[in-house]
Design a protein around this motif. Structure first.
Motif, PDB file in Angstrom:
ATOM      1  N   GLU A 149      -1.582 -27.057  12.849  1.00  0.00           N
ATOM      2  CA  GLU A 149      -0.518 -26.936  11.854  1.00  0.00           C
ATOM      3  C   GLU A 149      -0.518 -25.532  11.241  1.00  0.00           C
ATOM      4  O   GLU A 149      -1.537 -24.847  11.209  1.00  0.00           O
ATOM      5  CB  GLU A 149      -0.716 -27.968  10.750  1.00  0.00           C
ATOM      6  N   ALA A 150       0.637 -25.137  10.743  1.00  0.00           N
ATOM      7  CA  ALA A 150       0.725 -23.869  10.018  1.00  0.00           C
ATOM      8  C   ALA A 150      -0.068 -23.970   8.725  1.00  0.00           C
ATOM      9  O   ALA A 150      -0.133 -25.028   8.092  1.00  0.00           O
ATOM     10  CB  ALA A 150       2.184 -23.548   9.719  1.00  0.00           C
ATOM     11  N   ASN A 151      -0.706 -22.865   8.340  1.00  0.00           N
ATOM     12  CA  ASN A 151      -1.446 -22.822   7.087  1.00  0.00           C
ATOM     13  C   ASN A 151      -0.499 -22.630   5.907  1.00  0.00           C
ATOM     14  O   ASN A 151       0.687 -22.314   6.077  1.00  0.00           O
ATOM     15  CB  ASN A 151      -2.490 -21.708   7.124  1.00  0.00           C
ATOM     16  N   GLU A 152      -1.034 -22.809   4.709  1.00  0.00           N
ATOM     17  CA  GLU A 152      -0.201 -22.756   3.511  1.00  0.00           C
ATOM     18  C   GLU A 152       0.376 -21.366   3.291  1.00  0.00           C
ATOM     19  O   GLU A 152       1.527 -21.213   2.872  1.00  0.00           O
ATOM     20  CB  GLU A 152      -1.019 -23.176   2.289  1.00  0.00           C
ATOM     21  N   HIS A 153      -0.415 -20.315   3.570  1.00  0.00           N
ATOM     22  CA  HIS A 153       0.025 -18.952   3.314  1.00  0.00           C
ATOM     23  C   HIS A 153       0.082 -18.146   4.618  1.00  0.00           C
ATOM     24  O   HIS A 153      -0.561 -18.506   5.618  1.00  0.00           O
ATOM     25  CB  HIS A 153      -0.908 -18.264   2.325  1.00  0.00           C
ATOM     26  N   SER A 154       0.832 -17.053   4.573  1.00  0.00           N
ATOM     27  CA  SER A 154       1.000 -16.229   5.777  1.00  0.00           C
ATOM     28  C   SER A 154       1.110 -14.762   5.384  1.00  0.00           C
ATOM     29  O   SER A 154       1.757 -14.407   4.399  1.00  0.00           O
ATOM     30  CB  SER A 154       2.246 -16.662   6.556  1.00  0.00           C
ATOM     31  N   ILE A 155       0.462 -13.900   6.195  1.00  0.00           N
ATOM     32  CA  ILE A 155       0.400 -12.464   5.917  1.00  0.00           C
ATOM     33  C   ILE A 155       0.649 -11.688   7.210  1.00  0.00           C
ATOM     34  O   ILE A 155       0.228 -12.124   8.292  1.00  0.00           O
ATOM     35  CB  ILE A 155      -0.987 -12.049   5.367  1.00  0.00           C
ATOM     36  N   TRP A 191     -10.717 -10.491   7.502  1.00  0.00           N
ATOM     37  CA  TRP A 191     -11.480 -11.171   6.462  1.00  0.00           C
ATOM     38  C   TRP A 191     -10.576 -11.598   5.300  1.00  0.00           C
ATOM     39  O   TRP A 191     -10.747 -12.678   4.731  1.00  0.00           O
ATOM     40  CB  TRP A 191     -12.606 -10.277   5.953  1.00  0.00           C
ATOM     41  N   THR A 192      -9.610 -10.762   4.946  1.00  0.00           N
ATOM     42  CA  THR A 192      -8.684 -11.128   3.872  1.00  0.00           C
ATOM     43  C   THR A 192      -7.899 -12.382   4.242  1.00  0.00           C
ATOM     44  O   THR A 192      -7.761 -13.310   3.428  1.00  0.00           O
ATOM     45  CB  THR A 192      -7.724  -9.965   3.571  1.00  0.00           C
ATOM     46  N   ALA A 193      -7.395 -12.430   5.454  1.00  0.00           N
ATOM     47  CA  ALA A 193      -6.652 -13.616   5.900  1.00  0.00           C
ATOM     48  C   ALA A 193      -7.536 -14.858   5.862  1.00  0.00           C
ATOM     49  O   ALA A 193      -7.089 -15.939   5.446  1.00  0.00           O
ATOM     50  CB  ALA A 193      -6.095 -13.392   7.301  1.00  0.00           C
ATOM     51  N   GLN A 194      -8.787 -14.714   6.303  1.00  0.00           N
ATOM     52  CA  GLN A 194      -9.692 -15.864   6.296  1.00  0.00           C
ATOM     53  C   GLN A 194     -10.007 -16.313   4.872  1.00  0.00           C
ATOM     54  O   GLN A 194     -10.167 -17.511   4.607  1.00  0.00           O
ATOM     55  CB  GLN A 194     -10.984 -15.519   7.038  1.00  0.00           C
ATOM     56  N   ASN A 195     -10.124 -15.365   3.952  1.00  0.00           N
ATOM     57  CA  ASN A 195     -10.409 -15.728   2.561  1.00  0.00           C
ATOM     58  C   ASN A 195      -9.339 -16.644   1.978  1.00  0.00           C
ATOM     59  O   ASN A 195      -9.629 -17.510   1.147  1.00  0.00           O
ATOM     60  CB  ASN A 195     -10.534 -14.473   1.700  1.00  0.00           C
ATOM     61  N   PHE A 196      -8.100 -16.439   2.410  1.00  0.00           N
ATOM     62  CA  PHE A 196      -6.990 -17.262   1.927  1.00  0.00           C
ATOM     63  C   PHE A 196      -6.674 -18.423   2.872  1.00  0.00           C
ATOM     64  O   PHE A 196      -5.720 -19.167   2.613  1.00  0.00           O
ATOM     65  CB  PHE A 196      -5.734 -16.405   1.751  1.00  0.00           C
ATOM     66  N   SER A 197      -7.440 -18.560   3.958  1.00  0.00           N
ATOM     67  CA  SER A 197      -7.106 -19.546   5.004  1.00  0.00           C
ATOM     68  C   SER A 197      -5.646 -19.394   5.410  1.00  0.00           C
ATOM     69  O   SER A 197      -4.905 -20.382   5.560  1.00  0.00           O
ATOM     70  CB  SER A 197      -7.386 -20.968   4.529  1.00  0.00           C
ATOM     71  N   TRP A 376      -2.380 -16.649  -5.426  1.00  0.00           N
ATOM     72  CA  TRP A 376      -3.040 -17.494  -4.430  1.00  0.00           C
ATOM     73  C   TRP A 376      -4.508 -17.687  -4.789  1.00  0.00           C
ATOM     74  O   TRP A 376      -5.188 -16.751  -5.226  1.00  0.00           O
ATOM     75  CB  TRP A 376      -2.982 -16.862  -3.044  1.00  0.00           C
ATOM     76  N   ASP A 377      -5.015 -18.887  -4.571  1.00  0.00           N
ATOM     77  CA  ASP A 377      -6.442 -19.144  -4.685  1.00  0.00           C
ATOM     78  C   ASP A 377      -7.131 -18.717  -3.393  1.00  0.00           C
ATOM     79  O   ASP A 377      -6.528 -18.709  -2.314  1.00  0.00           O
ATOM     80  CB  ASP A 377      -6.703 -20.633  -4.922  1.00  0.00           C
TER      81      ASP A 377
END
Length: 482
Positions: A149-155, A191-197, A376-377
């Motif tokens: 599934e798509a994650n909640e946030h996207s960068i 790492w930034t993307a992983q921090n926000f999942s 964002w958390d």
């Protein structure tokens, strides 16, 4: 979906049987191989991808696929065009294996855990050095596959060698740059993307700038490639001998609309402007124009402009450009953030680039800035779940799903024998009307004529995988069922 069932002729000894199984990718007696294409119906595609001639191609740093699956194992059939490609695999969110894919084609098998599993395959080295493809994904017996599934946030991250992880695995003075020491999973962006999942896309290339590339040239500037599937590459993705490159295809921005676009460019521009500050207005004007391009293609995204890991000399000029852009357009969804330069006490990677320590510090700074900007958390992930220092990749034989039935005269259509103009691509079908024509004409290229392209070794009845294989006195019949 196609199936191949391996059946054994009687009278084979156990030792010969084992050797024979290895020759067809380790399939066991009676084992059914189910071949799945790497389409969006089966996998989540990470980053900018191109579906072309039955292969899912990706070139950009940290691009790849992710999917859920069941069964005892799953095998990915892979192709490479260009230099050896560094790749990594994650199983259920944790590092599984990593290494150099140094063959034109081969396979990678992942032993699964009980129940449903999540597998992620990433390309760690950058676009100019190679293009990489998933030809098919093989499940066994009753094993299943589906996209995550798509994650909640996207960068989306737009950057240069820093974003690519240039030389991150070797200390300054110990090696020169190569794909062996490049690892996009050890970058501030990953790492930034992983921090926000968060879902992410990385569009970057070493030496790239906004107005000029490193040294002042104009070939590798990001605005020239941002609307394409890849930055400047020289590795053909065509199976017929035509010279077809990923950057010849327009990227369909509707396929991925990020909430946030992070622009980390200006380090290479500074290599020119530090000696030509009288012309700095050219950089600011180019930056304004690039912001307009980003906004046109990402109408709802917040844009964050950053600079600093390898020096922030042009950061004030980026602020000027953002202010000019906002004043001209009224668009106030553009912000700036200055990263802290590398601390010499932390050391350097190849050619004074940030090593993993500095990249991680950059990620911490950027994560906090994004959290404040976007609300964002986040939770900082463990290094062990993101990357590893040891390369353990084992490459297996390519499993061919186009083998003719040895017990029948019925032929199986060869769907990989498309020409350069027969493009079946989720990313190119609607977007490359102008590019497809140029691609189909590319077989007149001098590079193609000189044989520098990579031919498709799986075209036809059985490249390297005969309908009847004989090894060590053992024989295996491969029967294909539709």
């Amino acid at each position: 979906m196609k199936k191949i069932t391996g059946k054994l002729f009687s009278g084979l000894c156990a030792a010969a049987l084992a050797a024979s199984m290895m020759s067809i990718g380790g399939s066991a007696e009676g084992e059914t191989l189910n071949f799945h294409e790497a389409t969006e119906e089966n996998v989540k595609q990470i980053g900018r991808t191109l579906y072309y001639q039955d292969n899912l191609w990706f070139a950009n740093s940290a691009s790849g696929i992710e999917f859920n699956c069941t069964g005892e194992k799953v095998t990915l059939n892979l192709k490479n065009s260009g230099d050896a490609t560094r790749i990594s695999v994650y199983l259920n969110g944790k590092y599984y294996t990593k290494g150099m894919f140094d063959k034109k084609e081969g396979s990678l098998t992942v032993e699964l855990e009980e129940g449903e599993n999540t597998v992620r395959l990433l390309k760690l080295s950058e676009a100019p050095q190679s293009s990489f493809a998933v030809t098919s994904i093989v499940t066994y017996d009753d094993g299943t596959i589906s996209p995550t599934e798509a994650n909640e946030h996207s960068i989306e991250f737009i950057g240069d060698s820093i974003t690519c992880g240039y030389g991150v695995d070797n200390a300054l003075g110990t090696a020169s740059f190569s794909t062996v020491n490049e690892d996009a999973s050890k970058t501030y962006a990953f790492w930034t993307a992983q921090n926000f999942s968060a879902d992410y896309s990385m569009f970057s290339g070493s030496g790239y700038g906004v107005y000029c590339q490193y040294g002042g040239g104009k070939t590798n500037v990001m605005p020239s490639f941002y609307e394409q599937c890849a930055p400047n590459t020289w590795n053909s993705v065509d199976s017929t001998g035509a010279y077809v490159l990923m950057q010849e295809f327009d990227w369909v921005f509707s396929r991925y609309q990020p909430e946030l676009v992070v622009v980390n460019l200006g380090t290479n521009d500074n290599s020119y402007f530090r000696n030509h500050m009288d012309d700095i207005g050219l950089f600011e004007d180019a930056y304004v124009d690039f912001l307009k391009m980003i906004r046109e293609n990402n109408p709802n995204a917040q844009i964050l402009c950053t600079l600093g890991l390898m020096g922030a000399e042009l950061y004030p000029n980026i602020e000027n450009a953002v202010n000019d852009y906002t004043a001209e357009t009224g668009d106030d969804k553009v912000a700036c953030f200055e990263l802290t330069p590398i601390d010499p006490a932390d050391g350097y990677a190849v050619d004074y680039h940030p090593n993993a320590v500095s990249q991680k510090k950059g990620a911490q700074e950027l994560t906090e800035a994004i959290s404040e900007l976007m609300g964002w958390d986040y939770e900082e992930v463990s290094d062990d779940n993101v990357s590893a220092d040891n390369d353990t990749l084992e490459i297996g034989e390519f499993l061919d799903d186009k083998t003719e039935d040895s017990s029948s005269s019925e032929s199986v259509p060869d769907s990989s024998s498309q020409t350069g103009s027969e493009i079946s691509s989720e990313s190119a079908a609607d977007s490359s009307s102008s590019k497809a024509d140029s691609s189909s004409k590319a077989n007149s290229s001098s590079k193609a004529a000189s044989g520098t392209t990579t031919a498709n070794p799986s075209t036809g009845a059985a490249a390297g995988f005969a309908a009847v294989a004989v090894l060590g006195g053992a024989m295996i019949a491969i029967k294909k069922r539709k």
